[in-house]
Design a protein around this motif. Structure first.
Motif, PDB file in Angstrom:
ATOM      1  N   THR A  95       0.856  -1.213  -0.125  1.00  0.00           N
ATOM      2  CA  THR A  95      -0.008  -0.137  -0.027  1.00  0.00           C
ATOM      3  C   THR A  95       0.845   1.293  -0.038  1.00  0.00           C
ATOM      4  OG1 THR A  95      -1.720  -1.214   1.243  1.00  0.00           O
ATOM      5  CG2 THR A  95      -1.938   1.475   1.192  1.00  0.00           C
TER       6      THR A  95
ATOM      7  N   THR B  97       4.054   5.466  -3.296  1.00  0.00           N
ATOM      8  CA  THR B  97       3.328   6.597  -2.654  1.00  0.00           C
ATOM      9  C   THR B  97       4.545   7.523  -2.105  1.00  0.00           C
ATOM     10  OG1 THR B  97       2.889   5.991  -0.444  1.00  0.00           O
ATOM     11  CG2 THR B  97       1.131   5.298  -2.385  1.00  0.00           C
TER      12      THR B  97
ATOM     13  N   MET C 285       1.670   7.996   3.587  1.00  0.00           N
ATOM     14  CA  MET C 285       0.316   8.145   3.860  1.00  0.00           C
ATOM     15  C   MET C 285       0.243   8.334   5.605  1.00  0.00           C
ATOM     16  SD  MET C 285      -1.650   5.016   2.206  1.00  0.00           S
ATOM     17  CE  MET C 285      -2.075   4.966   0.863  1.00  0.00           C
TER      18      MET C 285
ATOM     19  N   GLU D 240      -4.987   7.381   6.956  1.00  0.00           N
ATOM     20  CA  GLU D 240      -5.164   6.791   5.423  1.00  0.00           C
ATOM     21  C   GLU D 240      -4.584   5.680   5.256  1.00  0.00           C
ATOM     22  OE1 GLU D 240      -4.309  11.372   3.614  1.00  0.00           O
ATOM     23  OE2 GLU D 240      -2.637  10.186   4.247  1.00  0.00           O
ATOM     24  N   LEU D 241      -3.487   5.007   5.863  1.00  0.00           N
ATOM     25  CA  LEU D 241      -2.921   3.778   5.904  1.00  0.00           C
ATOM     26  C   LEU D 241      -4.100   2.715   6.245  1.00  0.00           C
ATOM     27  CD1 LEU D 241      -0.554   1.963   4.786  1.00  0.00           C
ATOM     28  CD2 LEU D 241       0.541   2.488   6.852  1.00  0.00           C
TER      29      LEU D 241
ATOM     30  N   GLU E 132      -7.274   3.232   6.683  1.00  0.00           N
ATOM     31  CA  GLU E 132      -8.440   2.940   5.572  1.00  0.00           C
ATOM     32  C   GLU E 132      -8.195   2.189   4.490  1.00  0.00           C
ATOM     33  OE1 GLU E 132      -9.254   7.091   5.288  1.00  0.00           O
ATOM     34  OE2 GLU E 132     -10.394   7.284   7.050  1.00  0.00           O
ATOM     35  N   SER E 133      -6.780   2.362   3.857  1.00  0.00           N
ATOM     36  CA  SER E 133      -6.504   1.730   2.638  1.00  0.00           C
ATOM     37  C   SER E 133      -6.142   0.296   2.723  1.00  0.00           C
ATOM     38  CB  SER E 133      -5.324   2.460   2.083  1.00  0.00           C
ATOM     39  OG  SER E 133      -5.331   3.692   1.668  1.00  0.00           O
ATOM     40  N   THR E 134      -5.696   0.029   3.968  1.00  0.00           N
ATOM     41  CA  THR E 134      -5.587  -1.538   4.259  1.00  0.00           C
ATOM     42  C   THR E 134      -6.562  -2.352   4.835  1.00  0.00           C
ATOM     43  OG1 THR E 134      -4.591  -1.152   6.362  1.00  0.00           O
ATOM     44  CG2 THR E 134      -3.029  -1.142   4.533  1.00  0.00           C
TER      45      THR E 134
END
Length: 147
Positions: free
Chosen positions: A48, A52, A55, A59-60, A62-64
């Motif tokens: 992730t 980039t 993050m 944010e990390l 939410e992304s993972t």
């Protein structure tokens, strides 16, 4: 409703197939992830953060889709391995960024393409039209679950 009646609900066939498909995917993907020296959560964070500038931990998360407590320990482990660094936000001291180190970037550049090659051995066998149909069907199922 009795447990027997619940087990006979028509949608249970769909649920069983979704679970079996996910289990089959994990059975194929996880040994390759472990071969690279990671557990699935570490791999998820590393992949992730790759490509980039970093993050925030929010944010990390939410992304993972990792729980905050799990994410913290995963970032800690990757930091101990020298792959991730925490960087305080200059504008807001309450926020912290997770960013790949040079070693993390090099690992990402090596591991990510290798894992994609591994996945392509199986997933690449699915014809494009069929993949598109499956993606559309899975999105539709998700839309019912999202409400």
């Amino acid at each position: 409703m009795t447990p027997e009646e619940a087990a006979r609900e028509p949608f249970m066939t769909l649920i069983r197939e979704l679970v079996r498909t996910y289990q089959a995917f994990e059975s194929y993907a996880i040994p390759d992830i472990r071969r690279h020296g990671f557990n699935p959560a570490e791999f998820d964070v590393l992949m992730t953060l790759g490509n980039t500038p970093g993050m925030t931990l929010t944010e990390l998360g939410e992304s993972t889709l990792l729980f905050k407590t799990t994410l913290t320990s995963v970032v800690d482990r990757l930091q101990r391995k020298g792959l991730v660094q925490r960087v305080p936000c200059e504008e807001d001291r309450r926020r912290t960024y997770a960013r790949l180190t040079e070693k993390g970037e090099a690992t990402f550049r090596e591991v990510f393409p290798a894992h994609i090659v591994h996945l392509k051995e199986r997933m690449g066998q699915i014809p494009v039209r069929e993949r598109n149909r499956l993606v559309k069907a899975l999105r539709e199922v998700r839309s019912y679950l999202d409400g």
